[in-house]
Write a protein that holds these residues in place. Structure first.
Motif, PDB file in Angstrom:
ATOM      1  N   LEU A   1      10.797  29.549 -23.470  1.00 57.97           N
ATOM      2  CA  LEU A   1      11.364  29.663 -22.130  1.00 57.97           C
ATOM      3  C   LEU A   1      10.292  29.513 -21.060  1.00 57.97           C
ATOM      4  O   LEU A   1      10.534  28.905 -20.003  1.00 57.97           O
ATOM      5  CB  LEU A   1      12.078  31.005 -21.968  1.00 57.97           C
ATOM      6  N   SER A   2       9.095  30.037 -21.302  1.00 57.90           N
ATOM      7  CA  SER A   2       8.023  29.946 -20.312  1.00 57.90           C
ATOM      8  C   SER A   2       7.573  28.518 -20.090  1.00 57.90           C
ATOM      9  O   SER A   2       7.031  28.194 -19.028  1.00 57.90           O
ATOM     10  CB  SER A   2       6.832  30.794 -20.759  1.00 57.90           C
ATOM     11  N   ILE A   3       7.799  27.643 -21.063  1.00 54.93           N
ATOM     12  CA  ILE A   3       7.413  26.233 -20.923  1.00 54.93           C
ATOM     13  C   ILE A   3       8.542  25.409 -20.322  1.00 54.93           C
ATOM     14  O   ILE A   3       8.320  24.572 -19.433  1.00 54.93           O
ATOM     15  CB  ILE A   3       7.005  25.650 -22.298  1.00 54.93           C
ATOM     16  N   VAL A   4       9.770  25.644 -20.765  1.00 58.73           N
ATOM     17  CA  VAL A   4      10.898  24.792 -20.370  1.00 58.73           C
ATOM     18  C   VAL A   4      11.440  25.167 -18.990  1.00 58.73           C
ATOM     19  O   VAL A   4      11.838  24.283 -18.219  1.00 58.73           O
ATOM     20  CB  VAL A   4      12.014  24.875 -21.428  1.00 58.73           C
ATOM     21  N   ALA A   5      11.437  26.444 -18.660  1.00 60.52           N
ATOM     22  CA  ALA A   5      12.069  26.900 -17.410  1.00 60.52           C
ATOM     23  C   ALA A   5      11.523  26.212 -16.162  1.00 60.52           C
ATOM     24  O   ALA A   5      12.308  25.722 -15.330  1.00 60.52           O
ATOM     25  CB  ALA A   5      11.942  28.413 -17.290  1.00 60.52           C
TER      26      ALA A   5
ATOM     27  N   GLY B   1       4.473  33.908 -20.640  1.00 62.83           N
ATOM     28  CA  GLY B   1       4.707  33.633 -22.051  1.00 62.83           C
ATOM     29  C   GLY B   1       3.579  34.138 -22.932  1.00 62.83           C
ATOM     30  O   GLY B   1       3.809  34.653 -24.031  1.00 62.83           O
ATOM     31  N   ALA B   2       2.334  34.025 -22.451  1.00 63.35           N
ATOM     32  CA  ALA B   2       1.179  34.461 -23.233  1.00 63.35           C
ATOM     33  C   ALA B   2       1.140  35.976 -23.391  1.00 63.35           C
ATOM     34  O   ALA B   2       0.678  36.489 -24.410  1.00 63.35           O
ATOM     35  CB  ALA B   2      -0.108  33.969 -22.584  1.00 63.35           C
ATOM     36  N   THR B   3       1.617  36.699 -22.382  1.00 62.90           N
ATOM     37  CA  THR B   3       1.607  38.162 -22.443  1.00 62.90           C
ATOM     38  C   THR B   3       2.840  38.740 -23.126  1.00 62.90           C
ATOM     39  O   THR B   3       2.906  39.948 -23.357  1.00 62.90           O
ATOM     40  CB  THR B   3       1.503  38.753 -21.023  1.00 62.90           C
ATOM     41  N   GLY B   4       3.818  37.893 -23.427  1.00 61.86           N
ATOM     42  CA  GLY B   4       5.019  38.361 -24.094  1.00 61.86           C
ATOM     43  C   GLY B   4       6.130  38.761 -23.152  1.00 61.86           C
ATOM     44  O   GLY B   4       7.191  39.212 -23.605  1.00 61.86           O
ATOM     45  N   ALA B   5       5.923  38.606 -21.830  1.00 62.11           N
ATOM     46  CA  ALA B   5       6.980  38.950 -20.879  1.00 62.11           C
ATOM     47  C   ALA B   5       8.146  37.973 -20.967  1.00 62.11           C
ATOM     48  O   ALA B   5       9.286  38.338 -20.662  1.00 62.11           O
ATOM     49  CB  ALA B   5       6.420  38.967 -19.454  1.00 62.11           C
TER      50      ALA B   5
ATOM     51  N   ILE C   1       2.594  28.540 -27.405  1.00 64.36           N
ATOM     52  CA  ILE C   1       2.694  27.994 -26.051  1.00 64.36           C
ATOM     53  C   ILE C   1       2.105  26.598 -26.002  1.00 64.36           C
ATOM     54  O   ILE C   1       2.679  25.692 -25.373  1.00 64.36           O
ATOM     55  CB  ILE C   1       1.986  28.932 -25.056  1.00 64.36           C
ATOM     56  N   GLN C   2       0.964  26.391 -26.671  1.00 63.69           N
ATOM     57  CA  GLN C   2       0.361  25.058 -26.689  1.00 63.69           C
ATOM     58  C   GLN C   2       1.263  24.053 -27.397  1.00 63.69           C
ATOM     59  O   GLN C   2       1.417  22.898 -26.948  1.00 63.69           O
ATOM     60  CB  GLN C   2      -1.002  25.123 -27.389  1.00 63.69           C
ATOM     61  N   PHE C   3       1.899  24.479 -28.493  1.00 64.95           N
ATOM     62  CA  PHE C   3       2.791  23.574 -29.227  1.00 64.95           C
ATOM     63  C   PHE C   3       3.998  23.194 -28.386  1.00 64.95           C
ATOM     64  O   PHE C   3       4.364  22.018 -28.292  1.00 64.95           O
ATOM     65  CB  PHE C   3       3.244  24.230 -30.530  1.00 64.95           C
ATOM     66  N   TRP C   4       4.636  24.198 -27.756  1.00 62.22           N
ATOM     67  CA  TRP C   4       5.804  23.894 -26.921  1.00 62.22           C
ATOM     68  C   TRP C   4       5.396  23.064 -25.712  1.00 62.22           C
ATOM     69  O   TRP C   4       6.164  22.202 -25.256  1.00 62.22           O
ATOM     70  CB  TRP C   4       6.487  25.180 -26.464  1.00 62.22           C
ATOM     71  N   THR C   5       4.204  23.296 -25.183  1.00 61.20           N
ATOM     72  CA  THR C   5       3.727  22.497 -24.046  1.00 61.20           C
ATOM     73  C   THR C   5       3.618  21.027 -24.419  1.00 61.20           C
ATOM     74  O   THR C   5       4.052  20.147 -23.669  1.00 61.20           O
ATOM     75  CB  THR C   5       2.352  23.016 -23.566  1.00 61.20           C
ATOM     76  N   LEU C   6       3.039  20.754 -25.597  1.00 60.30           N
ATOM     77  CA  LEU C   6       2.898  19.365 -26.041  1.00 60.30           C
ATOM     78  C   LEU C   6       4.245  18.767 -26.433  1.00 60.30           C
ATOM     79  O   LEU C   6       4.520  17.594 -26.150  1.00 60.30           O
ATOM     80  CB  LEU C   6       1.923  19.293 -27.219  1.00 60.30           C
ATOM     81  N   LEU C   7       5.091  19.576 -27.082  1.00 64.61           N
ATOM     82  CA  LEU C   7       6.383  19.060 -27.524  1.00 64.61           C
ATOM     83  C   LEU C   7       7.251  18.666 -26.333  1.00 64.61           C
ATOM     84  O   LEU C   7       7.970  17.656 -26.380  1.00 64.61           O
ATOM     85  CB  LEU C   7       7.096  20.112 -28.377  1.00 64.61           C
ATOM     86  N   PHE C   8       7.192  19.458 -25.267  1.00 64.97           N
ATOM     87  CA  PHE C   8       8.011  19.181 -24.083  1.00 64.97           C
ATOM     88  C   PHE C   8       7.211  18.481 -22.983  1.00 64.97           C
ATOM     89  O   PHE C   8       7.641  18.481 -21.820  1.00 64.97           O
ATOM     90  CB  PHE C   8       8.608  20.485 -23.544  1.00 64.97           C
TER      91      PHE C   8
ATOM     92  N   ILE D   1       3.275   9.402 -25.612  1.00 66.36           N
ATOM     93  CA  ILE D   1       1.955   8.855 -25.954  1.00 66.36           C
ATOM     94  C   ILE D   1       0.871   9.911 -25.759  1.00 66.36           C
ATOM     95  O   ILE D   1      -0.040  10.053 -26.587  1.00 66.36           O
ATOM     96  CB  ILE D   1       1.664   7.605 -25.108  1.00 66.36           C
ATOM     97  N   ALA D   2       0.960  10.675 -24.672  1.00 63.07           N
ATOM     98  CA  ALA D   2      -0.051  11.690 -24.394  1.00 63.07           C
ATOM     99  C   ALA D   2      -0.053  12.782 -25.463  1.00 63.07           C
ATOM    100  O   ALA D   2      -1.116  13.257 -25.877  1.00 63.07           O
ATOM    101  CB  ALA D   2       0.185  12.295 -23.016  1.00 63.07           C
ATOM    102  N   ALA D   3       1.134  13.193 -25.913  1.00 57.18           N
ATOM    103  CA  ALA D   3       1.232  14.295 -26.871  1.00 57.18           C
ATOM    104  C   ALA D   3       0.890  13.862 -28.287  1.00 57.18           C
ATOM    105  O   ALA D   3       0.233  14.606 -29.023  1.00 57.18           O
ATOM    106  CB  ALA D   3       2.636  14.895 -26.834  1.00 57.18           C
TER     107      ALA D   3
END
Length: 353
Positions: A330-334, A321-325, A263-270, A112-114
């Motif tokens: 992975l930066s969202i799910v880990a 994730g934002a800097t490409g490291a 990153i924003q898309f993966w954040t909302l998706l997950f 609902i939030a996403a």
């Protein structure tokens, strides 16, 4: 089977009751504070209320995981205090089985939030977009476009939205040929970008020889329009979940950076996975065999501190994730998988003690 359905519905009701209690409390406090802050800068109280409502919706993603965690603690505290948790355990339900309704409820909250709250919040905030959303490092606005005729660079101190057009204030427009030679500089206190062109009012036009003249209304052809400007310079959090995939494809085609938008898309998706992780963490903190003297205050305090630590860890992964490291996905799910694995291991070991 019938008994299991009754218990699942009962536990889910308790979870949502705890969650909404926390949400109403937090939202009420934030809304009241925001209303007091915004009241002097709005002409009427109604306008201040609407402004506070928009701000509140922007804050929801920040405290929603914390609300799920706190709501889980509150629900388990009520179950333990009323001895209902003991009754449920005596019915043969393990902590893992009892957690299932909580996880389903957290998953629903994330969806609902996403898919609903985020698009609604973004659409409201877009109506109130200001120069803050377009300003660059030097605290001013820069727009640049190229065409077969040359280049047009727009530099403005601030901007506002008016009747679907963008109004630039304290603006300078630099018109260059294909060899980057300056053809004209147009300066004015105000310029209006519409769907057709840029209209500069009371303009001071300086040619390549340094000679200046005044023009009351000067129209400059441009391929830009208000929507393309907003699309190019909108920040990831200003784009709704449903618009992000097509927006990312479009930005990728023009060579614009898209890592932040990914990153924003993966954040909302997950986001449902994030809510599940916080619910599992809340369940882990709620495990106890004490019928009395249930140290809710201590666990609640430790849990809040743990949430703040997790918040910084999640932001750290997001920064990587934002800097490409790290890859954005992975930066969202880990972090969420680490939380679920750690808390789930504790719940399982508690169940086997």
């Amino acid at each position: 089977m019938f008994l299991l359905k009754i218990i699942n519905k009962f536990l889910m009701r308790r979870f949502f009751a705890g969650f909404f209690l926390v949400m109403l409390t937090v939202c009420g406090v934030i809304f009241a504070i925001t209303f007091v802050e915004r009241l002097p800068s709005n002409p009427t109280a109604i306008a201040a209320l609407m402004d506070s409502w928009v701000r509140l919706l922007e804050y929801i993603p920040m405290f929603l995981p914390l609300a799920v965690f706190m709501g889980t603690l509150v629900a388990y505290y009520n179950l333990t205090r009323s001895s209902e948790a003991i009754i449920i355990s005596s019915a043969g339900r393990s902590p893992y089985q009892s957690a299932t309704p909580f996880l389903i409820g957290a998953f629903v909250i994330g969806i609902i939030a996403a898919t609903i709250i985020n698009p609604y919040s973004v659409n409201l905030s877009k109506k109130n977009i200001s120069d803050y959303h377009l300003k660059m490092i030097d605290n001013s606005i820069w727009l640049r476009e190229s065409s077969d005729a040359g280049f047009l660079t727009t530099h403005a101190q601030n901007m506002t939205m008016k009747n679907g057009n963008i109004v630039f204030n304290k603006v300078n427009l630099y018109i260059q040929d294909t060899n980057f030679k300056l053809v004209e500089r147009v300066s004015s206190k105000e310029a209006v970008l519409s769907k057709n062109d840029i209209e500069v009012k009371n303009a001071t036009v300086t040619d390549s020889e340094g000679l200046s003249k005044k023009e009351k209304n000067k129209h400059i052809a441009t391929s830009l329009n208000p929507q393309t400007v907003l699309d190019r310079y909108l920040q990831p959090k200003q784009i709704s979940f449903w618009e992000l995939p097509s927006f990312i494809i479009k930005m990728n085609k023009i060579g614009a950076p898209i890592r932040g938008h990914l990153i924003q898309f993966w954040t909302l998706l997950f986001l449902p996975l994030t809510m599940i992780a916080m619910a599992v963490l809340g369940i882990a903190f709620s495990q106890t065999r004490q019928r009395r003297n249930y140290s809710f205050g201590v666990k609640f305090s430790i849990g809040i501190l743990t949430c703040f630590v997790i918040y910084f860890i999640v932001n750290f992964f997001n920064a990587l994730g934002a800097t490409g490291a790290l890859p954005p996905l992975l930066s969202i799910v880990a972090p969420q998988l680490i939380i679920i694995a750690g808390a789930g291991t504790f719940i399982t070991s508690f169940d086997t003690i």
